[in-house]
Design a protein around this motif. Structure first.
Motif, PDB file in Angstrom:
ATOM      1  N   ASP A   1      33.769  36.271  42.594  1.00  0.00           N
ATOM      2  CA  ASP A   1      34.595  35.795  43.699  1.00  0.00           C
ATOM      3  C   ASP A   1      36.014  35.515  43.233  1.00  0.00           C
ATOM      4  O   ASP A   1      36.230  34.911  42.175  1.00  0.00           O
ATOM      5  CB  ASP A   1      33.998  34.520  44.300  1.00  0.00           C
ATOM      6  CG  ASP A   1      32.737  34.798  45.093  1.00  0.00           C
ATOM      7  OD1 ASP A   1      32.431  35.982  45.330  1.00  0.00           O
ATOM      8  OD2 ASP A   1      32.044  33.835  45.458  1.00  0.00           O
ATOM      9  N   LEU A   2      36.960  35.967  44.044  1.00  0.00           N
ATOM     10  CA  LEU A   2      38.380  35.763  43.798  1.00  0.00           C
ATOM     11  C   LEU A   2      38.929  35.067  45.036  1.00  0.00           C
ATOM     12  O   LEU A   2      39.351  35.722  45.981  1.00  0.00           O
ATOM     13  CB  LEU A   2      39.059  37.119  43.573  1.00  0.00           C
ATOM     14  CG  LEU A   2      40.494  37.138  43.031  1.00  0.00           C
ATOM     15  CD1 LEU A   2      40.516  36.663  41.592  1.00  0.00           C
ATOM     16  CD2 LEU A   2      41.072  38.538  43.144  1.00  0.00           C
ATOM     17  N   GLY A   3      38.884  33.736  45.047  1.00  0.00           N
ATOM     18  CA  GLY A   3      39.168  33.032  46.287  1.00  0.00           C
ATOM     19  C   GLY A   3      38.166  33.467  47.335  1.00  0.00           C
ATOM     20  O   GLY A   3      36.953  33.447  47.108  1.00  0.00           O
ATOM     21  N   GLY A   4      38.645  33.903  48.504  1.00  0.00           N
ATOM     22  CA  GLY A   4      37.757  34.404  49.540  1.00  0.00           C
ATOM     23  C   GLY A   4      37.334  35.850  49.348  1.00  0.00           C
ATOM     24  O   GLY A   4      36.451  36.333  50.058  1.00  0.00           O
ATOM     25  N   TRP A   5      37.939  36.554  48.410  1.00  0.00           N
ATOM     26  CA  TRP A   5      37.584  37.944  48.151  1.00  0.00           C
ATOM     27  C   TRP A   5      36.310  38.018  47.310  1.00  0.00           C
ATOM     28  O   TRP A   5      36.047  37.150  46.481  1.00  0.00           O
ATOM     29  CB  TRP A   5      38.720  38.671  47.425  1.00  0.00           C
ATOM     30  CG  TRP A   5      39.945  38.899  48.248  1.00  0.00           C
ATOM     31  CD1 TRP A   5      40.329  38.230  49.374  1.00  0.00           C
ATOM     32  CD2 TRP A   5      40.963  39.867  47.999  1.00  0.00           C
ATOM     33  NE1 TRP A   5      41.519  38.721  49.843  1.00  0.00           N
ATOM     34  CE2 TRP A   5      41.940  39.724  49.012  1.00  0.00           C
ATOM     35  CE3 TRP A   5      41.148  40.830  47.018  1.00  0.00           C
ATOM     36  CZ2 TRP A   5      43.084  40.527  49.070  1.00  0.00           C
ATOM     37  CZ3 TRP A   5      42.285  41.635  47.065  1.00  0.00           C
ATOM     38  CH2 TRP A   5      43.243  41.482  48.090  1.00  0.00           C
TER      39      TRP A   5
ATOM     40  N   ARG B   1      45.466  33.464  45.138  1.00  0.00           N
ATOM     41  CA  ARG B   1      46.611  33.755  44.273  1.00  0.00           C
ATOM     42  C   ARG B   1      47.515  34.717  45.025  1.00  0.00           C
ATOM     43  O   ARG B   1      47.106  35.301  46.028  1.00  0.00           O
ATOM     44  CB  ARG B   1      46.154  34.356  42.941  1.00  0.00           C
ATOM     45  CG  ARG B   1      45.417  35.682  43.072  1.00  0.00           C
ATOM     46  CD  ARG B   1      44.761  36.103  41.773  1.00  0.00           C
ATOM     47  NE  ARG B   1      43.661  35.207  41.422  1.00  0.00           N
ATOM     48  CZ  ARG B   1      43.024  35.259  40.258  1.00  0.00           C
ATOM     49  NH1 ARG B   1      43.381  36.181  39.349  1.00  0.00           N
ATOM     50  NH2 ARG B   1      42.042  34.437  40.004  1.00  0.00           N
ATOM     51  N   PRO B   2      48.742  34.899  44.583  1.00  0.00           N
ATOM     52  CA  PRO B   2      49.613  35.863  45.263  1.00  0.00           C
ATOM     53  C   PRO B   2      48.970  37.238  45.339  1.00  0.00           C
ATOM     54  O   PRO B   2      48.245  37.644  44.419  1.00  0.00           O
ATOM     55  CB  PRO B   2      50.874  35.872  44.385  1.00  0.00           C
ATOM     56  CG  PRO B   2      50.881  34.523  43.729  1.00  0.00           C
ATOM     57  CD  PRO B   2      49.433  34.205  43.473  1.00  0.00           C
ATOM     58  N   LEU B   3      49.243  37.939  46.425  1.00  0.00           N
ATOM     59  CA  LEU B   3      48.585  39.218  46.652  1.00  0.00           C
ATOM     60  C   LEU B   3      48.787  40.220  45.512  1.00  0.00           C
ATOM     61  O   LEU B   3      47.823  40.895  45.118  1.00  0.00           O
ATOM     62  CB  LEU B   3      49.051  39.798  47.987  1.00  0.00           C
ATOM     63  CG  LEU B   3      48.138  40.824  48.647  1.00  0.00           C
ATOM     64  CD1 LEU B   3      46.711  40.317  48.748  1.00  0.00           C
ATOM     65  CD2 LEU B   3      48.670  41.170  50.030  1.00  0.00           C
TER      66      LEU B   3
ATOM     67  N   ALA C   1      44.074  41.957  39.669  1.00  0.00           N
ATOM     68  CA  ALA C   1      42.753  41.516  39.233  1.00  0.00           C
ATOM     69  C   ALA C   1      41.674  42.494  39.672  1.00  0.00           C
ATOM     70  O   ALA C   1      40.714  42.762  38.940  1.00  0.00           O
ATOM     71  CB  ALA C   1      42.466  40.119  39.772  1.00  0.00           C
ATOM     72  N   VAL C   2      41.818  43.029  40.885  1.00  0.00           N
ATOM     73  CA  VAL C   2      40.879  44.045  41.361  1.00  0.00           C
ATOM     74  C   VAL C   2      40.931  45.275  40.460  1.00  0.00           C
ATOM     75  O   VAL C   2      39.892  45.820  40.043  1.00  0.00           O
ATOM     76  CB  VAL C   2      41.196  44.424  42.818  1.00  0.00           C
ATOM     77  CG1 VAL C   2      40.406  45.662  43.245  1.00  0.00           C
ATOM     78  CG2 VAL C   2      40.894  43.256  43.748  1.00  0.00           C
TER      79      VAL C   2
ATOM     80  N   GLU D   1      47.930  41.867  56.194  1.00  0.00           N
ATOM     81  CA  GLU D   1      47.586  41.914  54.781  1.00  0.00           C
ATOM     82  C   GLU D   1      46.060  41.937  54.703  1.00  0.00           C
ATOM     83  O   GLU D   1      45.383  41.354  55.527  1.00  0.00           O
ATOM     84  CB  GLU D   1      48.122  40.666  54.068  1.00  0.00           C
ATOM     85  CG  GLU D   1      49.630  40.597  54.013  1.00  0.00           C
ATOM     86  CD  GLU D   1      50.126  39.391  53.216  1.00  0.00           C
ATOM     87  OE1 GLU D   1      49.342  38.433  53.014  1.00  0.00           O
ATOM     88  OE2 GLU D   1      51.283  39.413  52.817  1.00  0.00           O
ATOM     89  N   PRO D   2      45.465  42.623  53.698  1.00  0.00           N
ATOM     90  CA  PRO D   2      46.169  43.292  52.606  1.00  0.00           C
ATOM     91  C   PRO D   2      46.480  44.763  52.875  1.00  0.00           C
ATOM     92  O   PRO D   2      46.972  45.447  51.988  1.00  0.00           O
ATOM     93  CB  PRO D   2      45.155  43.171  51.466  1.00  0.00           C
ATOM     94  CG  PRO D   2      43.842  43.309  52.153  1.00  0.00           C
ATOM     95  CD  PRO D   2      44.004  42.598  53.480  1.00  0.00           C
ATOM     96  N   ALA D   3      46.181  45.262  54.093  1.00  0.00           N
ATOM     97  CA  ALA D   3      46.354  46.685  54.354  1.00  0.00           C
ATOM     98  C   ALA D   3      47.768  47.151  54.054  1.00  0.00           C
ATOM     99  O   ALA D   3      47.985  48.178  53.383  1.00  0.00           O
ATOM    100  CB  ALA D   3      45.982  46.996  55.806  1.00  0.00           C
TER     101      ALA D   3
END
Length: 338
Positions: free
Chosen positions: A101-105, A128-130, A136-137, A164-166
């Motif tokens: 998990d990365l925040g809500g992602w 974190r900032p986009l 990170a992805v 975002e994030p599109a």
């Protein structure tokens, strides 16, 4: 990894799930904590409720279970649920072998079998900032030898333009793969077996796990066999059923039903080319619907590629309607998978 939690006396509770936990208070009375399970270890559960975070000692738990997400608007459960909450529901029906998990992602990996199990599910704030989240992805999938892939949910009729994030991914050259529609229905409104008769000479068999005959008929994106990772994903939901239509000794149609609190899912619907246009797709849907009704699932979802007109006609004819859409964004140079 966030998808592995210690065993609970009543049942396993996956971190990230919406749960209700009944527990003892110091004075001997009991109360309920309703919200998202944000952490769990051998001794404590932490639940984010509307009134703040609550810590519950496992020793004080009287009962606990996952519950469906709350409605985002008025209406039947299959239409009132919000896009992000439905995405979370669907993720529990097709769990990856690895999740971070990365925040809500949710960063998911499973050896490359399906985009659903090998993409970052971009929901809410990544914490974190986009640009850092996207980096990170990229690092997560590079470390596993997989193409960086982000699943982006949005209203039907576009590609999430202006959100975002599109937009951020598009600006970095990430291209669109596999535009997909999410369809939902009230389970009680779906046809049952009596409304989907089989042609003469065919029969239906169901099982809790897929046998070799079922697996042989399931050709994900034309693949001749289901890899080990795929076999594990197919049995990753809280409960599932594997339906097959058989002629003699030959399996000619298959489908998978899956279950989470309040919801059933339909995946892996496939009919042999020699047996198409004979109502077998409608029958396997009816088998899943009857199975789901017997287990109290009030709503059912499925996913279909936007350009698959025959499949859409089948599903919409059975009573499904479009809820939202999603697609994948794949990093420059990387292939996409559904």
């Amino acid at each position: 990894m966030a998808d592995v939690t210690p065993t609970h006396p009543v049942r396993d509770l996956p971190v990230g799930a919406r749960v209700v936990v009944r527990h003892r208070l110091p004075d001997g009375s009991a109360t309920d904590a309703l919200g998202d399970l944000v952490a769990a270890d051998a001794t404590t559960l932490r639940i984010a409720t509307r009134r703040g975070e609550v810590s519950v000692a496992r020793a004080d738990v009287l009962a606990a279970k996952p519950v469906p997400p709350p409605p985002a608007r008025r209406g039947a459960p299959h239409t009132a649920i919000g896009t992000e909450d439905l995405q979370r529901v669907m993720a529990e029906h097709w769990r990856p072998l690895e999740r971070l998990d990365l925040g809500g992602w949710r960063l998911r990996a499973a050896g490359g079998f399906t985009g659903r199990a090998n993409s970052a599910l971009a929901l809410g704030d990544p914490g974190r900032p986009l640009p850092e989240a996207i980096a990170a992805v990229e690092a997560f999938y590079a470390a596993r030898g997989l193409p960086p892939l982000v699943a982006v949910a949005h209203p039907a009729g576009g590609l999430g333009e202006g959100t975002e994030p599109a937009d951020a991914l598009a600006a970095r050259g990430w291209t669109v793969r596999t535009p997909t529609l999410v369809l939902t229905a009230a389970t009680d409104d779906l046809p049952g077996r009596a409304e989907a008769p089989l042609p003469a000479g065919l029969r239906v068999e169901t099982a809790a796990v897929p046998d070799e005959a079922w697996l042989a008929q399931y050709h994900y994106q034309g693949a001749p066999t289901v890899p080990e990772a795929g076999r594990r994903i197919l049995v990753s939901a809280d409960e599932q059923v594997f339906v097959r239509v058989v002629e003699g000794a030959t399996t000619v149609a298959v489908a998978r039903g899956s279950l989470s609190p309040g919801w059933a899912g339909v995946t892996a619907v496939e009919t042999a080319p020699t047996h198409r246009r004979r109502g077998l797709g409608r029958r396997v849907l009816a088998e899943v619907a009857d199975w789901a009704r017997a287990r109290g699932a009030g709503a059912t979802y499925l996913q279909v590629q936007g350009d698959n007109a025959p499949a859409r006609a089948l599903y919409e004819g059975a009573g499904f309607a479009v809820h939202h859409a999603y697609h994948y964004r794949v990093a420059p140079g990387g292939p996409g998978r559904r």
